[in-house]
Design a protein around this motif. Structure first.
Motif, PDB file in Angstrom:
ATOM      1  N   GLY A   1       5.155   7.067 -17.339  1.00  0.00           N
ATOM      2  CA  GLY A   1       5.638   6.165 -16.563  1.00  0.00           C
ATOM      3  C   GLY A   1       5.352   5.396 -15.123  1.00  0.00           C
ATOM      4  O   GLY A   1       5.976   4.787 -14.476  1.00  0.00           O
ATOM      5  N   ALA A   2       3.964   5.684 -15.078  1.00  0.00           N
ATOM      6  CA  ALA A   2       3.504   5.684 -13.596  1.00  0.00           C
ATOM      7  C   ALA A   2       3.402   4.055 -13.523  1.00  0.00           C
ATOM      8  O   ALA A   2       3.717   3.545 -12.392  1.00  0.00           O
ATOM      9  N   SER A   3       3.050   3.300 -14.535  1.00  0.00           N
ATOM     10  CA  SER A   3       3.099   1.745 -14.568  1.00  0.00           C
ATOM     11  C   SER A   3       4.263   1.254 -14.201  1.00  0.00           C
ATOM     12  O   SER A   3       4.467   0.354 -13.381  1.00  0.00           O
ATOM     13  N   ALA A   4       5.490   1.561 -14.874  1.00  0.00           N
ATOM     14  CA  ALA A   4       6.732   1.271 -14.536  1.00  0.00           C
ATOM     15  C   ALA A   4       7.190   1.373 -13.326  1.00  0.00           C
ATOM     16  O   ALA A   4       7.773   1.045 -12.094  1.00  0.00           O
ATOM     17  N   MET A   5       6.699   2.834 -12.756  1.00  0.00           N
ATOM     18  CA  MET A   5       7.130   3.297 -11.433  1.00  0.00           C
ATOM     19  C   MET A   5       6.536   2.319 -10.118  1.00  0.00           C
ATOM     20  O   MET A   5       6.923   2.107  -9.009  1.00  0.00           O
ATOM     21  N   LEU A   6       5.186   1.853 -10.606  1.00  0.00           N
ATOM     22  CA  LEU A   6       4.380   1.017  -9.768  1.00  0.00           C
ATOM     23  C   LEU A   6       4.955  -0.359  -9.666  1.00  0.00           C
ATOM     24  O   LEU A   6       5.171  -0.991  -8.541  1.00  0.00           O
ATOM     25  N   LEU A   7       5.432  -0.775 -10.757  1.00  0.00           N
ATOM     26  CA  LEU A   7       6.121  -2.117 -10.743  1.00  0.00           C
ATOM     27  C   LEU A   7       7.540  -2.029  -9.885  1.00  0.00           C
ATOM     28  O   LEU A   7       8.173  -2.946  -9.747  1.00  0.00           O
TER      29      LEU A   7
ATOM     30  N   VAL B   1       0.758  -1.335  -0.058  1.00  0.00           N
ATOM     31  CA  VAL B   1       0.077  -0.015   0.095  1.00  0.00           C
ATOM     32  C   VAL B   1       0.790   1.273   0.077  1.00  0.00           C
ATOM     33  O   VAL B   1       0.690   2.183  -0.727  1.00  0.00           O
ATOM     34  N   ALA B   2       1.740   1.307   0.627  1.00  0.00           N
ATOM     35  CA  ALA B   2       3.074   2.505   0.973  1.00  0.00           C
ATOM     36  C   ALA B   2       3.555   2.640  -0.452  1.00  0.00           C
ATOM     37  O   ALA B   2       3.694   3.886  -1.110  1.00  0.00           O
ATOM     38  N   GLY B   3       3.726   1.525  -1.265  1.00  0.00           N
ATOM     39  CA  GLY B   3       4.373   1.521  -2.818  1.00  0.00           C
ATOM     40  C   GLY B   3       3.177   2.185  -3.741  1.00  0.00           C
ATOM     41  O   GLY B   3       3.627   3.235  -4.476  1.00  0.00           O
ATOM     42  N   VAL B   4       2.245   1.851  -3.484  1.00  0.00           N
ATOM     43  CA  VAL B   4       1.185   2.674  -4.227  1.00  0.00           C
ATOM     44  C   VAL B   4       0.839   4.050  -4.119  1.00  0.00           C
ATOM     45  O   VAL B   4       0.910   4.462  -5.055  1.00  0.00           O
TER      46      VAL B   4
END
Length: 264
Positions: A133-139, A65-68
């Motif tokens: 780039g948010a999807s890559a940042m999420l990963l 959750v902190a990562g999201v």
């Protein structure tokens, strides 16, 4: 090369926006992790104060959750930082597909500062452009924070003697540094992809998404490209994370007026 072209100030390019937001960013991320962890502990124990020992599943959920949350807050900050830092990169390869907003060929800066960078991106791409780039940042951040908080918690519990009520400052520094080195080292592949996606689109759109970026990068530069900068990331991760965990723990200790803070 950076020093010859831009002197010592080139090493601090793009720093203003992250510097202005880092306190809020870290306080929210650490606060989310700490409060979710405390809530899960109270839920399992049924007591006002959670047990100091938590299950791995609780730590995983709190870290994820902190990562999201970190992506929601840090995505635009990272994008502005990358765009400003990449302005000295040569654009000779971008001989085709220039966007109409390209002012001139060569090295003329596209952005005059963080505010101008934000305004330009919003004007040309809308608010969603700030989350390129948010999807890559999420990963990167979801597993990254799992490998950030969990090693810290387990290392502090392992190093701290049972007779002590909480970890010592040296323990916080060591555990925080090791956790930071592990997290940043393992996050490097997706950090490379994220940075390439965020740097893309100033003059030319090269990548269609995360998978396309991974595919093109692999085809052109091989597997080693995804580990470019891993040494710098790991070396940087140790002192910054050590200082961050120590500062956080001691701040909580001072605010609570106790000397037995054991959790981040």
């Amino acid at each position: 090369m950076v020093y010859r072209r831009e002197s010592v100030f080139g090493f601090f390019k793009g720093m203003a926006f992250p510097l202005a937001s880092i306190a809020v960013y870290n306080s929210v991320v650490f606060g989310v992790f700490s409060n979710i962890r405390r809530f899960l502990g109270q839920h399992h124990c049924g007591e006002p104060e959670a047990s100091p020992h938590h299950s791995l599943s609780d730590l995983l959920l709190a870290s994820m959750v902190a990562g999201v949350v970190s992506v929601g807050l840090g995505g635009p900050v990272d994008l502005i930082k990358i765009r400003l830092q990449m302005q000295t990169q040569p654009f000779q390869e971008a001989s085709l597909g220039w966007k109409s907003r390209a002012v001139a060929f060569g090295e003329q800066p596209a952005y005059q500062g963080p505010v101008h960078c934000i305004a330009t991106i919003v004007r040309s791409e809308g608010l969603s452009g700030l989350y390129r780039g948010a999807s890559a940042m999420l990963l990167r951040d979801v597993p990254g924070y799992c490998l950030y908080f969990i090693p810290y918690v387990f290392l502090t519990e392992w190093i701290t003697p049972e007779a002590r009520a909480g970890p010592s400052p040296c323990t916080m520094l060591l555990a925080g540094g090791v956790a930071g080195a592990i997290s940043w080292g393992t996050a490097t592949p997706m950090d490379v992809v994220k940075s390439r996606l965020q740097a893309d689109g100033v003059y030319l759109n090269k990548y269609k998404g995360v998978l396309d970026c991974i595919s093109q990068s692999y085809q052109q530069e091989g597997l080693k490209v995804f580990f470019r900068g891993i040494t710098v990331n790991a070396v940087r991760g140790f002192p910054t994370s050590a200082a961050m965990f120590l500062g956080y723990e001691l701040s909580l200790q001072a605010l609570r007026g106790d000397h037995s803070v054991t959790s981040p």
